[in-house]
Design an enzyme around this catalytic site. Structure first.
Site, PDB file in Angstrom:
ATOM      1  N   LYS A  84       0.532  -0.903  -0.715  1.00  0.00           N
ATOM      2  CA  LYS A  84       0.080  -0.032  -0.042  1.00  0.00           C
ATOM      3  C   LYS A  84       0.701   1.225   0.358  1.00  0.00           C
ATOM      4  CE  LYS A  84      -3.922  -2.649   1.424  1.00  0.00           C
ATOM      5  NZ  LYS A  84      -4.892  -2.901   3.508  1.00  0.00           N
ATOM      6  N   ASP A 123     -11.763   1.931   3.745  1.00  0.00           N
ATOM      7  CA  ASP A 123     -11.570   0.865   3.467  1.00  0.00           C
ATOM      8  C   ASP A 123     -13.186   0.368   3.211  1.00  0.00           C
ATOM      9  OD1 ASP A 123     -10.046  -1.039   3.253  1.00  0.00           O
ATOM     10  OD2 ASP A 123      -9.289  -1.196   5.236  1.00  0.00           O
ATOM     11  N   GLN A 160      -4.769  -1.431   9.299  1.00  0.00           N
ATOM     12  CA  GLN A 160      -4.890  -3.011   8.811  1.00  0.00           C
ATOM     13  C   GLN A 160      -5.352  -4.111   9.343  1.00  0.00           C
ATOM     14  OE1 GLN A 160      -3.179  -4.058   5.729  1.00  0.00           O
ATOM     15  NE2 GLN A 160      -4.474  -6.015   5.807  1.00  0.00           N
TER      16      GLN A 160
END
Ligand code: NAP
Length: 279
Positions: free
Chosen positions: A52, A119, A96
């Protein structure tokens, strides 16, 4: 023989578009930042976070990494999320997953400001997806939809089967297919006649988390087979949920692992961060 849907090529296109827009915003003095928070030292999470960060550099975003020790308390993590919510340099916040067991993932997701929730896991964004009025889509299902669109595959009226019903992949995947007028069946571990249901699918999406779970007899001749799975084998190699070699001759289109849905997920994260900055 199947045509390969190449996630590397399609994700590169998406990232190039994001870069072009980012460069334009930079000329107006606007810079874009993504904060990535990782707790503990899960090696797979580490790889995802590094990828990322690399993608941020490619498209011209600033990335802010917060690597916290395994013993970080929930309160400490929530405090960091609140700081990032208020930080003007940060347009997107990604925590994460999975988090260590002593931290309640929902409490963390619910604390992220919905307009920075790149997300799209916050209940507010999940609700928008359900209604079909959304700014962010969860990156993996959005990546799959982008692959289908760029390959010229229209799911309208098609029989689409999703194996898996997680909040991250299966459920939103089914919803996005439904928004595009597919007839959608969601399968899970209690599903009876899985083989029969799958072998009637025009589009089969596997998000099970079991290496080579989808065998050739579960695939209809000429079907589109999308493999979301990322399973680490004992030899360290990455393997999808689909038995790729066995299904290759039967499918009409197939995504490889690696080089399929994985790179698309990251590209869509970049796209979501840009959307947040533009807002
Ligand atoms: P998950 O939360 O573990 O969900 C797996 C789903 O598969 C569950 O709904 C489960 O059913 C279902 N399932 C398990 N065994 C089954 C069986 N025998 N028959 C039918 N269904 C079965 O996993 P996830 O987070 O959705 O991830 C799925 C896979 O995608 C994993 O390999 C993950 O690493 C990968 N992934 C890849 C990306 C990417 O960027 N490519 C992103 C996210 C995830 P129940 O609900 O009944 O338990």
């Amino acid at each position: 023989m199947a045509k390969i849907i190449d996630g590397k090529v399609i994700s590169a296109k998406v990232k190039a578009q994001v870069k072009e827009e980012t460069d334009k915003l930079k000329t107006q003095g606007i810079s874009i930042g993504l904060a990535v928070v990782i707790v503990g030292d899960n090696p797979a999470s580490r790889v995802y976070v590094n990828n990322k960060k690399k993608a941020c550099a490619e498209v011209g975003f600033e990335s802010f990494e917060y690597a916290l020790p395994e013993e970080t308390t929930q309160e400490e993590l929530l405090e960091l999320v609140k700081q990032l919510n208020a930080d003007e340099r940060v347009n997107g916040i990604l925590v994460q997953l999975p988090l260590p067991k002593h931290i309640d993932e929902n409490a963390v997701i619910n604390t992220i400001r919905p307009d920075k929730d790149v997300d799209a896991f916050h209940p507010e964004n999940v609700g928008h997806i359900m209604i079909g009025d959304f700014s962010f889509l969860p990156c993996t299902p959005a990546g799959v939809m982008e692959m289908l669109a760029q390959t010229g595959i229209d799911v309208d009226g098609k029989n689409c089967v999703v194996i898996g019903r997680s909040n991250i992949v299966g459920k939103p995947m089914a919803m996005l297919l439904l928004h595009k007028n597919a007839t959608v069946t969601i399968c899970h571990s209690h599903t009876k006649n899985l083989k029969e249901i799958c072998s009637n699918a025009d589009v089969l999406v596997a998000a099970v988390g079991k290496a080579r779970f989808v065998s050739a007899d579960m695939v209809k001749e000429g079907a589109v087979v999308i493999d979301v799975g990322m399973n680490r084998l004992e030899n360290g190699k990455l393997c999808g949920d689909v038995d790729y070699e066995a299904c290759f001759d039967k499918a009409g289109y197939i995504t490889p692992v690696p080089g399929g849905v994985g790179p698309m997920t990251i590209a869509m994260l970049m796209k979501n961060t840009l959307t947040s900055a533009k807002k």
